[in-house]
Design a protein around this motif. Structure first.
Motif, PDB file in Angstrom:
ATOM      1  N   ALA A   1     -10.795 -11.824   1.545  1.00 45.61           N
ATOM      2  CA  ALA A   1     -10.257 -10.857   2.510  1.00 45.61           C
ATOM      3  C   ALA A   1      -8.780 -11.105   2.771  1.00 45.61           C
ATOM      4  O   ALA A   1      -7.979 -10.159   2.829  1.00 45.61           O
ATOM      5  CB  ALA A   1     -11.051 -10.935   3.813  1.00 45.61           C
ATOM      6  N   PHE A   2      -8.400 -12.366   2.946  1.00 45.03           N
ATOM      7  CA  PHE A   2      -6.983 -12.690   3.163  1.00 45.03           C
ATOM      8  C   PHE A   2      -6.138 -12.305   1.950  1.00 45.03           C
ATOM      9  O   PHE A   2      -5.068 -11.705   2.081  1.00 45.03           O
ATOM     10  CB  PHE A   2      -6.814 -14.184   3.443  1.00 45.03           C
ATOM     11  N   VAL A   3      -6.615 -12.646   0.764  1.00 51.01           N
ATOM     12  CA  VAL A   3      -5.847 -12.387  -0.456  1.00 51.01           C
ATOM     13  C   VAL A   3      -5.687 -10.887  -0.691  1.00 51.01           C
ATOM     14  O   VAL A   3      -4.607 -10.413  -1.056  1.00 51.01           O
ATOM     15  CB  VAL A   3      -6.504 -13.076  -1.672  1.00 51.01           C
ATOM     16  N   LYS A   4      -6.765 -10.127  -0.472  1.00 49.43           N
ATOM     17  CA  LYS A   4      -6.667  -8.674  -0.616  1.00 49.43           C
ATOM     18  C   LYS A   4      -5.662  -8.093   0.369  1.00 49.43           C
ATOM     19  O   LYS A   4      -4.889  -7.181   0.035  1.00 49.43           O
ATOM     20  CB  LYS A   4      -8.048  -8.026  -0.422  1.00 49.43           C
ATOM     21  N   ALA A   5      -5.674  -8.598   1.596  1.00 43.44           N
ATOM     22  CA  ALA A   5      -4.730  -8.114   2.607  1.00 43.44           C
ATOM     23  C   ALA A   5      -3.295  -8.432   2.199  1.00 43.44           C
ATOM     24  O   ALA A   5      -2.394  -7.597   2.325  1.00 43.44           O
ATOM     25  CB  ALA A   5      -5.045  -8.735   3.960  1.00 43.44           C
ATOM     26  N   LEU A   6      -3.070  -9.643   1.694  1.00 44.04           N
ATOM     27  CA  LEU A   6      -1.726 -10.044   1.283  1.00 44.04           C
ATOM     28  C   LEU A   6      -1.223  -9.212   0.106  1.00 44.04           C
ATOM     29  O   LEU A   6      -0.021  -8.954  -0.014  1.00 44.04           O
ATOM     30  CB  LEU A   6      -1.714 -11.529   0.899  1.00 44.04           C
ATOM     31  N   ASN A   7      -2.138  -8.807  -0.769  1.00 41.85           N
ATOM     32  CA  ASN A   7      -1.761  -8.029  -1.951  1.00 41.85           C
ATOM     33  C   ASN A   7      -1.733  -6.525  -1.703  1.00 41.85           C
ATOM     34  O   ASN A   7      -1.362  -5.757  -2.594  1.00 41.85           O
ATOM     35  CB  ASN A   7      -2.715  -8.338  -3.108  1.00 41.85           C
ATOM     36  N   ASP A   8      -2.134  -6.097  -0.509  1.00 44.09           N
ATOM     37  CA  ASP A   8      -2.074  -4.680  -0.177  1.00 44.09           C
ATOM     38  C   ASP A   8      -0.612  -4.227  -0.201  1.00 44.09           C
ATOM     39  O   ASP A   8       0.261  -4.886   0.388  1.00 44.09           O
ATOM     40  CB  ASP A   8      -2.660  -4.454   1.220  1.00 44.09           C
ATOM     41  N   PRO A   9      -0.282  -3.137  -0.892  1.00 39.84           N
ATOM     42  CA  PRO A   9       1.118  -2.713  -1.023  1.00 39.84           C
ATOM     43  C   PRO A   9       1.847  -2.548   0.302  1.00 39.84           C
ATOM     44  O   PRO A   9       3.014  -2.924   0.434  1.00 39.84           O
ATOM     45  CB  PRO A   9       1.009  -1.376  -1.770  1.00 39.84           C
ATOM     46  N   GLU A  10       1.170  -1.997   1.300  1.00 32.01           N
ATOM     47  CA  GLU A  10       1.800  -1.776   2.600  1.00 32.01           C
ATOM     48  C   GLU A  10       2.133  -3.107   3.281  1.00 32.01           C
ATOM     49  O   GLU A  10       3.238  -3.297   3.809  1.00 32.01           O
ATOM     50  CB  GLU A  10       0.857  -0.960   3.490  1.00 32.01           C
ATOM     51  N   VAL A  11       1.162  -4.023   3.273  1.00 35.13           N
ATOM     52  CA  VAL A  11       1.369  -5.338   3.895  1.00 35.13           C
ATOM     53  C   VAL A  11       2.410  -6.128   3.112  1.00 35.13           C
ATOM     54  O   VAL A  11       3.306  -6.754   3.691  1.00 35.13           O
ATOM     55  CB  VAL A  11       0.037  -6.117   3.959  1.00 35.13           C
ATOM     56  N   PHE A  12       2.304  -6.080   1.784  1.00 36.84           N
ATOM     57  CA  PHE A  12       3.243  -6.811   0.934  1.00 36.84           C
ATOM     58  C   PHE A  12       4.680  -6.362   1.200  1.00 36.84           C
ATOM     59  O   PHE A  12       5.587  -7.184   1.347  1.00 36.84           O
ATOM     60  CB  PHE A  12       2.881  -6.589  -0.542  1.00 36.84           C
ATOM     61  N   LYS A  13       4.889  -5.047   1.300  1.00 34.91           N
ATOM     62  CA  LYS A  13       6.232  -4.516   1.548  1.00 34.91           C
ATOM     63  C   LYS A  13       6.738  -4.913   2.936  1.00 34.91           C
ATOM     64  O   LYS A  13       7.915  -5.261   3.112  1.00 34.91           O
ATOM     65  CB  LYS A  13       6.243  -2.995   1.409  1.00 34.91           C
ATOM     66  N   ARG A  14       5.845  -4.859   3.898  1.00 32.60           N
ATOM     67  CA  ARG A  14       6.252  -5.219   5.261  1.00 32.60           C
ATOM     68  C   ARG A  14       6.738  -6.660   5.310  1.00 32.60           C
ATOM     69  O   ARG A  14       7.785  -6.954   5.903  1.00 32.60           O
ATOM     70  CB  ARG A  14       5.071  -5.027   6.225  1.00 32.60           C
ATOM     71  N   PHE A  15       5.990  -7.558   4.690  1.00 32.25           N
ATOM     72  CA  PHE A  15       6.391  -8.961   4.679  1.00 32.25           C
ATOM     73  C   PHE A  15       7.687  -9.151   3.897  1.00 32.25           C
ATOM     74  O   PHE A  15       8.587  -9.872   4.317  1.00 32.25           O
ATOM     75  CB  PHE A  15       5.288  -9.825   4.079  1.00 32.25           C
TER      76      PHE A  15
END
Length: 322
Positions: A270-284
């Motif tokens: 779940a954490f890895v999928k969230a980190l790799n989500d394009p929206e989350v990845f771009k925000r970070f």
């Protein structure tokens, strides 16, 4: 006396509830316990991932802010919770690799009391000086620290913080006289640096970036292995000949020791999928943070390596917290 077959049957039946729990994980809300107040960087990271994680886990994922005690309040909530994966500790470098060697009395052992889930994100530190400082390079800093009576003052976010320890590393590698001035957090320290009350400071790109863009701070070097995409024209300390002074502020997640492996695996997914989500990845990425997910074993090894790295420096600096 039970026969061997009966004993095996009894053991199997007794184990079924635990096996079912692990296989059915999660059975209810998952809580990410954060050792900082709402609005802080760790809180922002956790909330950015919570919604995406709930989509993967099929249960709500919420953030519970429990600041104080160098992470001990939050960590002990997780430590005292059931070892079922529903309560997760999300912390920063200090909580996993520094504070156990900094505090004279510390109530948890990051390596023994927790099961690693994954590393999350990291953000580099930048050496900054006041915008109107006569110092324009790292070489200027070192020269002034060697020639000015009393040397230079460097601010930090607090005793034993990454900013403090990087300042100590810089002192050892670059040479010169430097006096540590500890603050309670980045904000008041940066205010005094901008006002010229303190000569220099190491702080993260996320907080220094806007101040650099607004011409309120002058960046001299990035304390990282490579340049920051947010500050592409700012060299690394290594490029400038100051070796070994690099340390990202990193964040990670862990559950209570003894949490079943299937639950850890689902949390990791779940954490890895969230980190790799394009929206989350771009925000970070836009905030100067780099996602670096890992396996539980990799994060455990990384935590151990980081703790071993900082322990001798903490001892040499004499830093301690009651």
């Amino acid at each position: 006396m039970l026969s061997r077959r009966a004993l095996i049957t009894t053991f199997t039946l007794a184990a079924l509830p635990g096996l079912a729990l692990a296989q059915a994980f999660p059975q209810h809300t998952v809580t990410l316990v954060v050792p900082f107040a709402a609005g802080g960087l760790t809180d922002q990271i956790s909330r950015a991932m919570a919604q995406k994680m709930s989509e993967t886990l099929g249960q709500p994922v919420i953030v519970d802010n429990k600041p104080g005690g160098g992470g001990q309040i939050a960590a002990n909530i997780v430590k005292q919770a059931p070892a079922d994966g529903h309560t997760v500790f999300v912390g920063a470098t200090e909580m996993f690799a520094i504070n156990q060697n900094l505090f004279r009395k510390f109530s948890y052992d990051p390596l023994k009391d927790f099961t690693p889930i994954t590393s999350l994100v990291a953000t580099p530190m930048v050496l900054v000086v006041p915008a109107n400082s006569p110092v324009n390079s790292v070489q200027d800093v070192v020269q002034l620290a060697k020639t000015r009576k009393g040397g230079l003052n460097f601010a930090s976010q607090g005793v034993g913080s990454i900013g403090h320890l990087l300042g100590e590393l810089f002192r050892g590698q670059a040479g010169g006289e430097y006096n540590h001035v500890a603050y309670k957090g980045s904000a008041p320290a940066l205010q005094d640096v901008m006002a010229g009350q303190v000569d220099m400071m190491f702080d993260v790109v996320l907080t220094t970036g806007p101040l650099i863009a607004g011409k309120k701070l002058k960046p001299l070097a990035v304390a990282a292995a490579k340049r920051s995409p947010q500050l592409p024209d700012v060299p690394t300390l290594s490029e400038l000949g100051v070796k070994g002074v690099d340390a990202d502020v990193w964040f990670g997640a862990a559950a209570k020791a003894g949490t079943p492996a299937p639950a850890i695996a689902k949390l990791n997914e779940a954490f890895v999928k969230a980190l790799n989500d394009p929206e989350v990845f771009k925000r970070f990425s836009d905030q100067g943070m780099q996602a670096f997910p890992s396996t539980p074993a990799q994060f455990g090894s990384f935590m151990q390596s980081e703790a071993g790295r900082w322990a001798p420096l903490i001892k040499a600096s004499g830093a301690s917290v009651d």
